[in-house]
Every structure is written in C-alpha cells, then in structure tokens.
Enzyme design. Structure first.
Site, PDB file in Angstrom:
ATOM      1  N   HIS A 188       0.835  -1.189   0.000  1.00 37.27           N
ATOM      2  CA  HIS A 188       0.000   0.000   0.000  1.00 37.27           C
ATOM      3  C   HIS A 188       0.880   1.252   0.000  1.00 37.27           C
ATOM      4  CE1 HIS A 188       0.572  -0.633   4.441  1.00 37.27           C
ATOM      5  NE2 HIS A 188       0.824   0.661   4.354  1.00 37.27           N
TER       6      HIS A 188
HETATM    7  P1  TYD Z   1      -2.100  -4.031   7.491  1.00 36.13           P
HETATM    8  O1  TYD Z   1      -2.321  -2.683   6.874  1.00 36.13           O
HETATM    9  O2  TYD Z   1      -2.554  -5.225   6.737  1.00 36.13           O
HETATM   10  O3  TYD Z   1      -0.552  -4.204   7.845  1.00 36.13           O
HETATM   11  P2  TYD Z   1       0.703  -4.264   6.818  1.00 36.13           P
HETATM   12  O4  TYD Z   1       0.632  -3.039   5.990  1.00 36.13           O
HETATM   13  O5  TYD Z   1       1.897  -4.283   7.704  1.00 36.13           O
HETATM   14  O6  TYD Z   1       0.592  -5.516   6.023  1.00 36.13           O
HETATM   15  O7  TYD Z   1      -2.757  -4.013   8.939  1.00 36.13           O
HETATM   16  C1  TYD Z   1      -3.347  -5.167   9.510  1.00 36.13           C
HETATM   17  C2  TYD Z   1      -4.635  -4.768  10.224  1.00 36.13           C
HETATM   18  O8  TYD Z   1      -4.365  -3.940  11.355  1.00 36.13           O
HETATM   19  C3  TYD Z   1      -5.590  -3.992   9.331  1.00 36.13           C
HETATM   20  O9  TYD Z   1      -6.904  -4.451   9.615  1.00 36.13           O
HETATM   21  C4  TYD Z   1      -5.453  -2.573   9.794  1.00 36.13           C
HETATM   22  C5  TYD Z   1      -5.071  -2.720  11.258  1.00 36.13           C
HETATM   23  N1  TYD Z   1      -4.196  -1.635  11.765  1.00 36.13           N
HETATM   24  C6  TYD Z   1      -4.664  -0.804  12.763  1.00 36.13           C
HETATM   25  O10 TYD Z   1      -5.820  -0.906  13.227  1.00 36.13           O
HETATM   26  N2  TYD Z   1      -3.832   0.157  13.261  1.00 36.13           N
HETATM   27  C7  TYD Z   1      -2.565   0.332  12.787  1.00 36.13           C
HETATM   28  O11 TYD Z   1      -1.837   1.227  13.258  1.00 36.13           O
HETATM   29  C8  TYD Z   1      -2.098  -0.541  11.728  1.00 36.13           C
HETATM   30  C9  TYD Z   1      -0.723  -0.378  11.162  1.00 36.13           C
HETATM   31  C10 TYD Z   1      -2.954  -1.510  11.266  1.00 36.13           C
END
Ligand code: TYD
Length: 133
Positions: free
Chosen positions: A50
């Site tokens: 992302h």
């Molecule tokens: P995700 O965006 O998939 O993590 P990465 O980019 O590392 O693969 O995040 C996993 C889940 O956690 C998603 O449902 C969003 C949530 N999340 C939060 O609620 N707060 C946060 O600060 C982060 C980074 C993720």
C-alpha cells in the site's frame, strides 16, 4: 534519485550496552502520533502493499532484519533494514512492500498520524494513476 532515505539514529551506547533515542521534530521531521510494531512474521510472508496519501513514517528494525521495496510509480528501490541504528523514512505517496523477515525480526514504525483506513491506497494501479496525475 533513490527513494531510500536512511537516517542515522542517535546512538548513546556505552560499555554497558546500546541505547538509541529518537526525538520527534528533532531527529525525524514529524510529530509522532502512533507507534506500532510487527513481529513473529511467518516465513515467506510479505506485508505492506500500500501507499499513504498523507502519512509519514519511520521504520526501524529493532531486532533481526527485513527487506523494504519502495516505489514512487516511476522507479523502485530495495533496501535491507538490519540494524537498530538506522531508520527508513517513508513519505506519502510511496508504495511499500516488506518481505524476507528474519524469524527474530521486530519492525518498529513511528507514524505521523493516527490510524486512518481512508489514508491508504491499497490498489497498485490506482496508486500509479494517482502519482502520474
Ligand atoms: P495491514 O495494513 O494489513 O498491515 P501491513 O501493511 O503491515 O501488512 O494491517 C493489519 C490490520 O491492522 C488492518 O486491519 C489494519 C489494522 N491496523 C490498525 O488498526 N492500526 C494500525 O496502526 C495498523 C498499522 C494496522
């Protein structure tokens, strides 16, 4: 120009061991509103995929190592994060992927904003269109 902006973090270690201290708006160019960390990542898992519209982040591998791919829609760069003494600054509108996590990797992230799903761009083709506008 490389997308890899590595910051040397202030090392305050002595003969007792290591210590690193990071001050918002001093050693990094933003106020920290959120901290999260990623650990126990399963082998062969890649994360990220992302970009953010506004968020700025500093990523630090405080233990172990992992690899970051950064992409601004024009070029791509890859870097190993493998020391707690360097931080990777990631600005807005940069696509990121993290992979090759070591079993002991603890990836600490300092973020300039609270979590906001509407700040995410999770579709690579939409990201490319946005940055080429
Ligand atoms: P995700 O965006 O998939 O993590 P990465 O980019 O590392 O693969 O995040 C996993 C889940 O956690 C998603 O449902 C969003 C949530 N999340 C939060 O609620 N707060 C946060 O600060 C982060 C980074 C993720």
């Amino acid at each position: 120009m490389s997308l890899i902006r590595l910051i040397d973090l202030p090392y305050l270690g002595d003969d007792r061991g290591s210590l690193v201290s990071i001050e918002a708006n001093n050693h990094i160019p933003f106020e920290v509103k959120r901290v999260y960390y990623i650990y126990h990542t399963k082998q062969c898992v890649s994360r990220g995929f992302h970009a953010h519209k506004n968020l700025q982040q500093l990523a630090i591998c405080v233990a172990g190592k992992c690899r970051f791919l950064l992409d601004d829609g024009v070029s791509r760069d890859i870097v190993w994060l493998d020391t707690p003494e360097k931080g990777l600054l990631i600005g807005n509108n940069v696509w990121r992927e993290m992979y090759d996590f070591s079993a002991d990797c603890v990836l600490l992230v300092l973020a300039s904003e609270y979590y906001d799903e509407s700040d995410y761009i999770r579709d690579y083709s939409i990201f490319c269109k946005k940055v080429k506008q």
